[in-house]
Write a protein that holds these residues in place. Structure first.
Motif, short mmCIF file in Angstrom:
data_model
loop_
_atom_site.label_atom_id
_atom_site.label_comp_id
_atom_site.label_asym_id
_atom_site.label_seq_id
_atom_site.Cartn_x
_atom_site.Cartn_y
_atom_site.Cartn_z
N CYS A 165 0.84 -1.14 0.03
CA CYS A 165 0.00 -0.05 -0.13
C CYS A 165 0.71 1.25 -0.07
O CYS A 165 0.34 2.30 -0.40
N LEU A 166 1.93 1.22 0.70
CA LEU A 166 3.06 2.34 0.49
C LEU A 166 3.30 2.54 -0.89
O LEU A 166 3.38 3.64 -1.36
N THR A 167 3.77 1.50 -1.56
CA THR A 167 4.05 1.53 -2.90
C THR A 167 3.08 2.21 -3.89
O THR A 167 3.14 2.98 -4.41
N ARG A 168 1.67 1.71 -3.57
CA ARG A 168 0.72 2.13 -4.20
C ARG A 168 0.47 4.02 -4.07
O ARG A 168 0.27 4.48 -5.08
N GLN A 169 0.42 4.15 -3.07
CA GLN A 169 0.31 5.45 -2.67
C GLN A 169 1.19 6.40 -3.07
O GLN A 169 0.80 7.41 -3.56
N LEU A 170 2.56 6.01 -3.20
CA LEU A 170 3.66 6.92 -3.54
C LEU A 170 3.39 7.02 -5.17
O LEU A 170 3.69 8.20 -5.58
N ILE A 171 3.10 6.04 -5.72
CA ILE A 171 2.92 6.18 -7.28
C ILE A 171 1.62 6.85 -7.44
O ILE A 171 1.46 7.68 -8.50
N ASN A 172 0.57 6.68 -6.82
CA ASN A 172 -0.82 7.17 -7.20
C ASN A 172 -0.85 8.92 -6.85
O ASN A 172 -1.55 9.47 -7.46
N THR A 173 0.18 9.45 -6.06
CA THR A 173 0.25 10.68 -5.68
C THR A 173 0.68 11.53 -7.02
O THR A 173 1.76 11.21 -7.54
N PRO A 174 -0.16 12.68 -7.14
CA PRO A 174 0.08 13.47 -8.66
C PRO A 174 1.79 14.06 -8.33
O PRO A 174 2.29 14.25 -7.10
N ALA A 184 -8.74 -4.86 -10.78
CA ALA A 184 -8.93 -6.38 -10.69
C ALA A 184 -9.19 -6.58 -9.05
O ALA A 184 -8.75 -5.91 -8.21
N PRO A 185 -9.32 -7.93 -8.87
CA PRO A 185 -9.56 -8.22 -7.17
C PRO A 185 -8.14 -7.79 -6.65
O PRO A 185 -7.35 -8.20 -6.70
N ALA A 186 -8.65 -6.83 -5.24
CA ALA A 186 -7.50 -6.58 -4.66
C ALA A 186 -6.55 -5.46 -5.50
O ALA A 186 -5.33 -5.09 -4.56
N ARG A 187 -6.80 -5.19 -6.53
CA ARG A 187 -5.78 -4.39 -7.26
C ARG A 187 -6.56 -3.36 -7.78
O ARG A 187 -7.18 -3.46 -9.29
N PRO A 188 -6.90 -2.10 -7.31
CA PRO A 188 -7.77 -1.15 -7.97
C PRO A 188 -6.93 -0.83 -9.10
O PRO A 188 -5.65 -0.52 -9.22
N ALA A 189 -7.36 0.07 -9.97
CA ALA A 189 -6.80 0.91 -11.05
C ALA A 189 -5.86 2.07 -10.75
O ALA A 189 -6.31 2.40 -9.51
N GLY A 190 -4.59 1.77 -10.93
CA GLY A 190 -3.65 2.96 -10.40
C GLY A 190 -2.33 2.07 -10.13
O GLY A 190 -2.04 1.28 -10.70
#
Length: 466
Positions: free
Chosen positions: A148-157, A435-441
């Motif tokens: 989730c840390l990885t996802r959040q860093l990537i998703n931040t503009p 996809a399951p457990a993997r939102p777009a982003g």
């Protein structure tokens, strides 16, 4: 992100049913619940959820898994139920193998991740799962939080995740785990002999830097190097708008290694960890480096710049050379490096390169076990000639368009010679559709496979290191 429910006692049951097992399952239910199942037309289609009544309320639920023959197509299937269940505690009532139980627990936690910047909108609290029997709750939580840390860093503009903010994220992580961080920034990169990191980032008003995180006092040395291009315009070889739209994710390699670092530190893996993040914004202005420039790297090798949009390998090269000076037991680079990798294997597989067959086997087996699919690609030595231009030691963007991911990996290998073993991941870092457990982003790739394989690769499990 969700956490586990504190106890199973009051948790309602969630049944997992393949289509072929539906009649047997229905026969195991009380008559009223079985009648409800038939009346609702439940067919156990993939992702189909039906709440089961009890005493005027919800007594449980059933999740369809579809035909058994399609099981291999599904990953994190349990996550499909999370958004459709009422709040409260739940437990999985269907017997599972240890691997299935770990996957289900991780799927549930990852399904609780969401990202929004809409004003006045707060994510709803997802239903909680009682950890399945035999699951190491702390370990699964560490893995989920790293992802989730990885996802959040990537998703931040990119305007909110520049070099300063990425540095702050690394410092926050270090503070949480008692690690140390040093940073070399701006023109100090030249004084410290990181000329290519500086060249790539010097056109931006947000200063480039090298972030160096260290943790652990004993054990084998693992060095993780993550590409931290916070936004990539392509430089003077400017990308078209269609290619620039997702370039906030070009720091996905840095995000991935920070997520992996969290997993390692949170589980107190017995090793010495070093994380090197070469961070820059590939911008366009007067000081931008140019096509045709020849740069001298930290390693002393000269590099002809034939495309300023192939900047990731330049910043990684200086960081790899630096990491190799310490002769780590294993050095791993992770980067959103080439479109060629995505074309070759699509967005779901993480291609990796290694010269060790045993290391490759360990990674592949771990990726399959933890449902983090990886695919070995070759360090094909005959292609070395493609990265050797006429006027410099190396070419950052060979002409012809062939084997783009392989030639990029070969380029990086030239700078990683100080490590006993070197592995490179050319990841995409993005989930194009939910996809399951993997939102777009933003998406982590390869980190969970590597985390699972490290005990075998480094001999932490008591065996000989590979």
């Amino acid at each position: 992100m969700a956490s586990f429910a504190p106890a199973k006692d009051a948790a309602r049951p969630l049944h997992l049913v393949f289509a072929e097992d539906l009649s047997v399952f229905a026969g195991s239910l009380p008559p009223a619940a079985a009648g409800w199942l038939r009346a609702c037309g439940f067919r156990a289609a993939p992702g189909e959820v039906l709440l089961l009544p009890e005493d005027g309320g919800v007594g449980g639920a059933v999740l369809g898994l579809g035909p058994l023959a399609q099981k291999a197509r599904q990953r994190f299937a349990v996550a499909q139920a999370v958004g459709r269940l009422p709040a409260g505690s739940w437990r999985i009532a269907t017997p599972m193998t240890p691997e299935e139980a770990e996957e289900a627990a991780l799927a549930w936690l990852l399904a609780g991740y969401s990202h929004t910047l809409k004003s006045g909108v707060s994510p709803s609290e997802p239903p909680a799962l009682a950890a399945p029997e035999g699951v190491d709750e702390a370990r699964i939580l560490a893995i989920a939080r790293g992802e989730c840390l990885t996802r959040q860093l990537i998703n931040t503009p990119a305007n909110l995740m520049g070099p300063d903010e990425l540095q702050a994220a690394a410092e926050d992580l270090a503070r949480d785990h008692g690690a140390a961080v040093e940073v070399i920034e701006g023109t100090a990169l030249l004084d410290a002999n990181f000329p290519m990191i500086h060249a790539v980032g010097r056109a931006s008003d947000r200063a480039p830097r090298l972030i160096d995180l260290r943790w652990g006092g004993s054990g084998p040395l693992l060095t993780l190097v993550g590409k931290g291009i916070v936004f990539d315009t392509g430089g003077l070889d400017l990308k078209p708008a269609s290619a620039m739209g997702l370039m906030k994710k070009d720091m996905g390699g840095a995000a991935a290694v920070l997520g992996l670092a969290h997993m390692i530190m949170a589980t107190a893996m017995p090793l010495r960890l070093r994380v090197l993040l070469p961070v820059a914004e590939n911008a366009v202005s007067g000081p931008a480096f140019r096509p045709g420039d020849v740069l001298t790297s930290r390693a002393g090798l000269t590099v002809e710049v034939n495309n300023t949009d192939a900047e990731g390998r330049l910043v990684l090269a200086d960081a790899l050379a630096y990491g190799g000076e310490e002769n780590p037991d294993l050095m791993v680079s992770m980067a959103t490096l080439t479109g060629a990798a995505r074309v070759a294997v699509g967005p779901d597989l993480a291609p990796f390169y290694t010269g060790s067959d045993t290391l490759a086997a360990a990674l592949s087996a771990a990726g399959q076990q933890v449902r983090d699919p990886v695919w070995r690609m070759p360090f094909h030595d005959p292609y070395e000639a493609l990265i050797e231009p006429a006027i410099a030691d190396l070419d950052n963007a060979p002409k012809g368009g062939f084997a783009g991911s392989i030639t990029a990996a070969l380029f990086l290998r030239r700078f990683a010679g100080g490590a006993a073993e070197y592995t490179h991941f050319d990841i995409y870092g993005w989930q194009p559709a939910a996809a399951p457990a993997r939102p777009a982003g933003g998406a982590g790739q390869g980190a969970r496979a590597l985390f699972a394989a490290l005990p075998r690769i480094l001999g932490l499990d008591g065996s000989d290191a590979v």
